[in-house]
Design an enzyme around this catalytic site. Structure first.
Site, mmCIF file in Angstrom:
data_model
loop_
_atom_site.group_PDB
_atom_site.id
_atom_site.type_symbol
_atom_site.label_atom_id
_atom_site.label_comp_id
_atom_site.label_asym_id
_atom_site.label_seq_id
_atom_site.Cartn_x
_atom_site.Cartn_y
_atom_site.Cartn_z
ATOM 1 N N SER A 19 0.874 -1.169 0.000
ATOM 2 C CA SER A 19 0.000 0.000 0.000
ATOM 3 C C SER A 19 0.911 1.219 0.000
ATOM 4 O O SER A 19 2.085 1.136 0.345
ATOM 5 C CB SER A 19 -0.933 0.002 1.213
ATOM 6 O OG SER A 19 -0.215 -0.115 2.427
ATOM 7 N N GLU A 21 1.310 5.643 0.748
ATOM 8 C CA GLU A 21 0.782 6.822 1.427
ATOM 9 C C GLU A 21 1.142 8.083 0.653
ATOM 10 O O GLU A 21 2.278 8.258 0.225
ATOM 11 C CB GLU A 21 1.328 6.914 2.852
ATOM 12 C CG GLU A 21 0.816 8.151 3.604
ATOM 13 C CD GLU A 21 1.217 8.157 5.053
ATOM 14 O OE1 GLU A 21 0.774 7.236 5.782
ATOM 15 O OE2 GLU A 21 1.988 9.051 5.458
ATOM 16 N N ASP A 113 -0.110 14.504 15.574
ATOM 17 C CA ASP A 113 0.916 15.280 16.263
ATOM 18 C C ASP A 113 0.339 16.613 16.715
ATOM 19 O O ASP A 113 -0.596 17.138 16.106
ATOM 20 C CB ASP A 113 2.103 15.538 15.329
ATOM 21 C CG ASP A 113 2.836 14.257 14.957
ATOM 22 O OD1 ASP A 113 2.952 13.379 15.832
ATOM 23 O OD2 ASP A 113 3.269 14.139 13.796
ATOM 24 N N PHE A 223 14.736 14.073 10.950
ATOM 25 C CA PHE A 223 13.390 13.743 11.415
ATOM 26 C C PHE A 223 13.418 12.518 12.324
ATOM 27 O O PHE A 223 12.697 12.455 13.324
ATOM 28 C CB PHE A 223 12.463 13.500 10.231
ATOM 29 C CG PHE A 223 11.033 13.261 10.631
ATOM 30 C CD1 PHE A 223 10.245 14.297 11.087
ATOM 31 C CD2 PHE A 223 10.486 11.982 10.562
ATOM 32 C CE1 PHE A 223 8.923 14.077 11.471
ATOM 33 C CE2 PHE A 223 9.180 11.755 10.951
ATOM 34 C CZ PHE A 223 8.393 12.811 11.403
ATOM 35 N N HIS A 273 3.715 -1.067 3.769
ATOM 36 C CA HIS A 273 3.130 0.244 3.504
ATOM 37 C C HIS A 273 4.268 1.215 3.212
ATOM 38 O O HIS A 273 5.154 1.406 4.048
ATOM 39 C CB HIS A 273 2.334 0.709 4.728
ATOM 40 C CG HIS A 273 1.567 1.973 4.511
ATOM 41 N ND1 HIS A 273 0.424 2.024 3.738
ATOM 42 C CD2 HIS A 273 1.753 3.241 4.983
ATOM 43 C CE1 HIS A 273 -0.060 3.254 3.746
ATOM 44 N NE2 HIS A 273 0.735 4.011 4.487
#
Length: 304
Positions: A19, A21, A113, A223, A273
């Site tokens: 999948s 995103e 977040d 990050f 994913h």
């Protein structure tokens, strides 16, 4: 784990489901690039594609527009992200009904977040859903949706320990979650240990690895430090000296991601994913290397 190890099997692509995103575009140019990415990845026939949703509904209209376009102009099945941040229960419920009215049957339910960003203190919104577990329950009140939730192989940065983290995942499952999708990670041993913890706690839904092909190592490393994701030394060494060499960087990135996926397949994982960052190049290359081939005629060229 020093690095990924795997033995390539010719039939391995038949056992893998993927999948993707996406995030909603902010400009017409970004929307055009996103749609090139969607059409490039569509022939790979992913199980679903998810579209993120900004804190407090900051991308609500763009998310809805992107989801609707995927529904009407592609063969893909979209999953709409939902969050609890900066919104009342009534406001969240309204958005759920809007998506359901479009024909959306899949959701990704996240606490979200803080508006201030990763690392800031989270405060439940007055009269809002307090966490992802409550949001899953709200979705189930509206319909029998397919609901994905978040999971953290290295635990959520705000969790005091793994027991607390696993307990929250259990609450999401008890409220009706279909699967968990993990935060990206680069050490497969950590993922495997996390799954073992979840199974011992009586959690048996699929825990799908979230894979982040590295488009920019410096940005990903920064990050990762903020969200508590380990960047192994061997991974940093792979990208050392490539800041000014985007072509080699892309080749290394696709190889690293493919190695990670194939190592996980060897450990019995079948669903993945991909966090695409709205770019098709690395995700498509990785899928090709792990044996997933286009099932429809390709349209256009790879998105930049």
């Amino acid at each position: 784990m020093n690095q990924f190890r795997f033995s390539r099997r010719p039939d391995i692509g038949d056992k893998i489901r993927v999948s993707f995103e996406f995030f909603p575009p902010k400009t017409d140019e970004m929307e055009s690039r996103l749609w090139e990415t969607v059409k490039r990845l569509e022939p790979l026939q992913p199980k679903f594609v998810s579209v993120t949703y900004g804190a407090g509904g900051s991308t609500r209209e763009r998310t809805a527009r992107t989801v609707k376009r995927i529904l009407t102009e592609s063969s893909l099945t979209p999953a709409a992200h939902m969050t609890c941040v900066n919104a009342t229960r009534e406001e969240v419920d309204t958005v759920i009904h809007e998506f359901a009215g479009m024909g959306v049957t899949r959701f990704v339910a996240l606490r979200g977040d803080p508006v201030e960003g990763v690392g800031a203190a989270y405060r439940p919104y007055p009269d809002g859903y307090a966490n992802g577990a409550e949001l899953v329950g709200a979705l189930k009140q509206v319909g029998n949706f397919d609901i994905s939730v978040s999971a953290y192989p290295e635990k959520h940065p705000e969790s005091p320990d793994f027991a607390t983290d696993i307990d929250m995942l259990k609450r999401k499952v008890d409220n009706g979650a279909t699967r968990a999708i993990t935060q990206f990670f680069f050490d497969n041993d950590l993922y495997e240990r996390y799954v073992e913890r979840a199974r011992r706690a009586g959690i048996y839904i699929p825990i799908v690895p979230g894979i982040l092909p590295i488009h920019n190592f410096a940005q990903v490393a920064s990050f990762s430090a903020r969200c508590g994701t380990l960047v192994p030394s061997w991974l940093a060494e792979r990208f050392d000296g490539l800041d000014g060499d985007p072509q080699t960087h892309a080749l290394v990135a696709s190889a690293v991601a493919a190695e990670q996926v194939l190592d996980l397949v060897e450990r019995g994982v079948g669903d993945f994913h991909f966090y695409t960052m709205n770019r098709a190049d690395l995700a498509f290359a990785v899928c090709h290397m792990i044996g997933i081939r286009a099932q429809l005629p390709l349209v256009g060229s790879a998105a930049a």
